[in-house]
Design an enzyme around this catalytic site. Structure first.
Site, PDB file in Angstrom:
ATOM      1  N   ASP A  11      79.151  94.925  75.625  1.00 45.32           N
ATOM      2  CA  ASP A  11      78.612  94.914  77.338  1.00 45.32           C
ATOM      3  C   ASP A  11      78.816  95.807  77.754  1.00 45.32           C
ATOM      4  OD1 ASP A  11      78.475  92.774  78.816  1.00 45.32           O
ATOM      5  OD2 ASP A  11      80.067  92.568  79.677  1.00 45.32           O
ATOM      6  N   ASP A  13      79.364  95.148  82.442  1.00 42.01           N
ATOM      7  CA  ASP A  13      80.384  94.620  83.210  1.00 42.01           C
ATOM      8  C   ASP A  13      82.168  94.615  82.567  1.00 42.01           C
ATOM      9  OD1 ASP A  13      79.145  94.008  85.717  1.00 42.01           O
ATOM     10  OD2 ASP A  13      77.967  94.314  84.045  1.00 42.01           O
TER      11      ASP A  13
END
Length: 219
Positions: A11, A13
Site C-alpha cells: 500500500d 500512504d
C-alpha cells in the site's frame, strides 16, 4: 518468511511512504483560507489513509451528502496536487527494504486507493518510478480494495503468483484485499491507524509494529 516471495506489493500512504506531512499542511492551509486555526498534526495524521473525504470531515465537520462538501474536497485536492511531494518521504528504513528486495531480484510494486493523478507524480518525485515494477491505482480497475482485482492485476504485471506474493498495508481493507487474493499479508502498525490495537483483529498473517520489524519479516 520461509520462501522467497514471487513479489512484494505495498500500500502507499502509511505503509511505504509518509504522506501525512503534506496532508497536514494542505488541510491546515485550507482551514486558514476560512479563518480557522490549524489542527494538531497528530489529529490529522491518524486519518490520512482515508484520503480527502476524511480530511474534509475532520477539518470542517462536513460529510459527503452535506452542502459545501464537494467544493472543500476539490479545493483540498487541488492544493494537494500542487504540493504532493513537498514534505513526503519514504518511511525511515524503507529504502533499505526496497534495496534488499532489488538485490534479491524480488519485484516490488504499489497497490493503492490513491488516484493516479497523485500517485504517479509522487513516486516519480521520490525517485521510485523506475524501481517500482507496478503501480496500480483505482483508475486501473473496476473494483477497488478490499476487492482483490487490483492485486491480481499487480501480480500479472510483475509475473507473480498470488499464492506466493505478499501484500503489506496499514488498513483493514488492505489485509482483506490480500486475503481475498489468496496472498500472504503483513499489517503494519506504524501507519495511520486511529486505534492501533485493532490491527490484531484484521487476521493478517503477520504484524509489523515498526519498519525494522517489516524488514525482518521480508528477509
Amino acid at each position: 518468511m520461509n520462501h522467497k516471495p514471487s513479489a512484494v506489493l505495498f500500500d502507499l500512504d502509511g505503509t511505504l511512504i509518509d504522506t501525512a506531512p503534506d496532508f497536514i499542511r494542505c488541510l491546515n492551509q485550507l482551514r486558514q483560507t476560512r479563518s480557522l486555526d490549524p489542527l494538531p498534526p497528530e489529529f490529522i495524521r491518524q486519518s490520512v489513509s482515508d484520503g480527502a473525504r476524511a480530511m474534509v470531515r475532520i477539518g470542517f465537520g462536513i460529510e459527503q451528502h452535506q452542502p459545501g462538501y464537494a467544493e472543500l474536497r476539490a479545493e483540498f485536492l487541488d492544493l494537494y496536487e500542487i504540493g504532493v511531494a513537498v514534505e513526503t518521504t519514504l518511511f525511515d528504513g524503507m529504502d533499505e527494504i526496497l534495496l534488499s528486495l532489488e538485490a534479491r531480484q524480488i519485484p516490488w510494486g504499489i497497490v493503492t486507493n490513491k488516484p493516479v493523478r497523485f500517485a504517479a507524480p509522487l513516486i516519480q518525485a521520490l525517485g521510485l518510478g523506475k524501481r517500482c515494477s507496478t503501480l496500480i491505482c483505482p483508475d486501473h480497475v473496476a473494483n477497488t480494495k478490499p476487492d482483490p482485482e487490483a492485486l491480481f492485476l499487480a501480480c500479472n504485471e510483475t509475473q507473480a503468483t498470488p499464492e506466493t506474493a505478499i501484500y503489506v498495508g496499514d488498513h483493514k481493507r488492505d489485509i482483506d484485499a490480500g486475503r481475498n487474493a489468496g496472498m500472504k499479508t503483513i499489517a503494519v502498525r506504524y501507519g495511520y491507524i486511529e486505534q492501533p490495537e485493532t490491527v490484531d483483529s484484521w487476521q493478517a498473517d503477520h504484524i509489523a509494529d515498526t519498519v525494522n520489524d517489516l524488514a525482518k519479516l521480508l528477509q
